[in-house]
Design a protein around this motif. Sequence first.
Motif, PDB file in Angstrom:
ATOM      1  N   ALA A 285      40.245   1.566  12.817  1.00  0.00           N
ATOM      2  CA  ALA A 285      38.816   1.621  13.118  1.00  0.00           C
ATOM      3  C   ALA A 285      37.991   1.198  11.904  1.00  0.00           C
ATOM      4  N   MET A 286      38.350   1.687  10.734  1.00  0.00           N
ATOM      5  CA  MET A 286      37.618   1.322   9.518  1.00  0.00           C
ATOM      6  C   MET A 286      37.778  -0.162   9.200  1.00  0.00           C
ATOM      7  N   ARG A 287      38.997  -0.676   9.390  1.00  0.00           N
ATOM      8  CA  ARG A 287      39.231  -2.090   9.109  1.00  0.00           C
ATOM      9  C   ARG A 287      38.425  -2.980  10.065  1.00  0.00           C
ATOM     10  N   MET A 288      38.413  -2.622  11.336  1.00  0.00           N
ATOM     11  CA  MET A 288      37.631  -3.380  12.308  1.00  0.00           C
ATOM     12  C   MET A 288      36.145  -3.338  11.978  1.00  0.00           C
ATOM     13  N   CYS A 289      35.690  -2.182  11.536  1.00  0.00           N
ATOM     14  CA  CYS A 289      34.283  -2.018  11.169  1.00  0.00           C
ATOM     15  C   CYS A 289      33.919  -2.944  10.007  1.00  0.00           C
ATOM     16  N   LEU A 290      34.754  -2.975   8.992  1.00  0.00           N
ATOM     17  CA  LEU A 290      34.511  -3.858   7.852  1.00  0.00           C
ATOM     18  C   LEU A 290      34.545  -5.322   8.268  1.00  0.00           C
ATOM     19  N   GLN A 291      35.490  -5.678   9.117  1.00  0.00           N
ATOM     20  CA  GLN A 291      35.577  -7.057   9.591  1.00  0.00           C
ATOM     21  C   GLN A 291      34.353  -7.443  10.408  1.00  0.00           C
ATOM     22  N   ASP A 292      33.890  -6.515  11.244  1.00  0.00           N
ATOM     23  CA  ASP A 292      32.710  -6.773  12.056  1.00  0.00           C
ATOM     24  C   ASP A 292      31.487  -7.020  11.179  1.00  0.00           C
ATOM     25  N   ALA A 293      31.412  -6.281  10.061  1.00  0.00           N
ATOM     26  CA  ALA A 293      30.283  -6.415   9.139  1.00  0.00           C
ATOM     27  C   ALA A 293      30.472  -7.539   8.124  1.00  0.00           C
ATOM     28  N   ARG A 294      31.667  -8.155   8.126  1.00  0.00           N
ATOM     29  CA  ARG A 294      31.992  -9.166   7.113  1.00  0.00           C
ATOM     30  C   ARG A 294      31.768  -8.600   5.713  1.00  0.00           C
ATOM     31  N   CYS A 295      32.320  -7.409   5.535  1.00  0.00           N
ATOM     32  CA  CYS A 295      32.115  -6.648   4.301  1.00  0.00           C
ATOM     33  C   CYS A 295      33.469  -6.408   3.635  1.00  0.00           C
ATOM     34  N   ASN A 296      33.569  -6.645   2.351  1.00  0.00           N
ATOM     35  CA  ASN A 296      34.773  -6.343   1.600  1.00  0.00           C
ATOM     36  C   ASN A 296      34.850  -4.844   1.333  1.00  0.00           C
TER      37      ASN A 296
END
Length: 415
Positions: A285-296
């Motif tokens: 869930a956290m990884r998907m969230c970061l990917q969705d935000a294009r955030c490192n």
Amino acid sequence: MSRRVFITGIGVVTGLGETLKDFWSGLLEGRSGVGPLTLFDTSPFKVHFGGQVRDWDADARFGHKEARRIDRFAQFALVAAESAVKDAGLDLVAAPPVPPERFGVYIGSGIGGLNEFEEQHRNLIDKGPRQISAFTIPKLMVNAASGQISIKYGLKGPTSAVATACASAANAIGDAFKAIQAGWADAMVTGGSEAAITHMGLGGFASMRALSTRNDDPQRASRPFDKDRDGFVLAEGAGVLIIEAEEVARARGARVYAELLGYGMSADGSHITAPDEEGRGAERAMRMCLQDARCNPDQVGYINAHGTSTGLGDLAETKAMKTIFGDHAKHGLMVSSTKSHLGHLLGASGGVELVASCLAIHRGVLPPTINLDEPGEGCDLDYIPHTAREVRVDRVMSNSFGFGGHNASLLIGRP
């Protein structure tokens, strides 16, 4: 179509108070909203305390006739929504910023009208089926909160309810965020509400051995990540936010707390109550969230953790954060659990905790984890123990994980 989405209004109802001032000062000062329960006689129960909303007078707020038609959980949602609407500087009846058909409502609740269910079940057993109230179904249904808010303000856009246990509010907010990004709506009222401090709620969670039994010291019972944690503290309340498409917020000169940047969700697929012990679902869930935000990962400065004060849950979340954030988890990332102050608001927790995250990023102060005297084995991150920390962060994540293996993460940023 993808659009920027801003958070422009926030409102809460919690054991620390019903105003943002009381809520925020309570968090920063390390106060606890947990205490002895007074809603009913708890002497036959294993647990006698919780995060109760005190001095709630429904008749004074809604009038006696209307209060009888709305369950406590939906009452909380209505009051938190009213606070959020006012905080956003909106008049949704006389001067909505967009047509009603473009303004929606997504409110989550893990259980819904449990108070009403129990009361009418007693009527059924004691008096027979003819004495069941005509308001029973409209009061107990999980979508009553979102329906009541839409009716109050005449909002006719996408309106729904999410029931994913303790991830409910976070899922509702994430879904509302995506509804605006997709162009289904231009603004949303979103968050979560819960009122499960009832005979069945308290007794059911106690029978699962999920609750802390620290009856002699209730204010110190919720102790996320601490070696002496012994379960979560049952709480109630609501957290509601106003979110708007960028062009709507800018057109009316709205004050912006934060920008919604990312949303991730997953399932553990392993157990109906226990989390994946390695935190693999939370990690996804956290990884998907970061990917969705294009955030490192190293751009995230603070996480408002799910942090329920349970042995398995706190450790699994810590493992997930270490996996996702790597070296940054130990050198730069700050984490805290506001459940240490409030207890666990179940399906409302993600709403209340995103409100806290908004205030943290907007005001440059991170709330502490109180009652964290000695971290438990494997809980070795910077959990901001005891004392609030003044520090500017540009990216904040909020985690919510629920029974059924539901996981949801939200990411917000400085606008």
